[in-house]
Scaffold this active site. Sequence first.
Site, PDB file in Angstrom:
ATOM      1  N   HIS A  41     -32.490 -28.448 -27.980  1.00 16.85           N
ATOM      2  CA  HIS A  41     -32.054 -27.687 -29.146  1.00 16.85           C
ATOM      3  C   HIS A  41     -30.954 -28.448 -29.866  1.00 16.85           C
ATOM      4  O   HIS A  41     -30.117 -29.092 -29.252  1.00 16.85           O
ATOM      5  CB  HIS A  41     -31.598 -26.280 -28.773  1.00 16.85           C
ATOM      6  CG  HIS A  41     -30.547 -26.204 -27.710  1.00 16.85           C
ATOM      7  ND1 HIS A  41     -30.807 -26.474 -26.377  1.00 16.85           N
ATOM      8  CD2 HIS A  41     -29.231 -25.894 -27.769  1.00 16.85           C
ATOM      9  CE1 HIS A  41     -29.705 -26.315 -25.673  1.00 16.85           C
ATOM     10  NE2 HIS A  41     -28.719 -25.985 -26.501  1.00 16.85           N
ATOM     11  N   LEU A  42     -31.015 -28.390 -31.192  1.00 16.59           N
ATOM     12  CA  LEU A  42     -30.025 -29.019 -32.047  1.00 16.59           C
ATOM     13  C   LEU A  42     -29.141 -27.926 -32.630  1.00 16.59           C
ATOM     14  O   LEU A  42     -29.635 -26.971 -33.218  1.00 16.59           O
ATOM     15  CB  LEU A  42     -30.702 -29.784 -33.192  1.00 16.59           C
ATOM     16  CG  LEU A  42     -31.835 -30.751 -32.839  1.00 16.59           C
ATOM     17  CD1 LEU A  42     -32.346 -31.439 -34.104  1.00 16.59           C
ATOM     18  CD2 LEU A  42     -31.408 -31.766 -31.806  1.00 16.59           C
TER      19      LEU A  42
END
Length: 148
Positions: free
Chosen positions: A93-94
Amino acid sequence: MSTLFTQIIAGDIPGRFVWADDVAVAFGTIAPITDGHVLVVPRDEIVQLTDAPDDVLAHLVLVAKTIGQAQQQAWSAPRAALLVAGFEVDHLHLHVLPAWGEASLSFSNARHDVPAAELDAAAERVRDALTARGHGAHVPAALNSPAL
């Protein structure tokens, strides 16, 4: 066992979705560093950045850029920040968030007591900015749905 993010994407756990396409979704975090902080997550379970196929990683970064532009507009922020850590959940996840300086870009600044109504309002603000910038086709019809 599916990850927390897979369960959110499946609708088993509530999420505040601001983006959805065939490869990725983005939803608000429950512990934002700044208002509008969202997570860009691949639909497929990929453990970490270095495991991601190049095309998926490129797509995630482009989605993060698009969301960052919307965040800058919505909060009049001078920058959009991108953080990749991945220790909280074993699903790539960013973190994308409006930013006013490097000093505030620490997970130690995450707020865990933000009322649900404020989290909803911040997600709606991102959704509205994305729509205004011409990305409405990727903004889910409902805040709590990863489907278009």
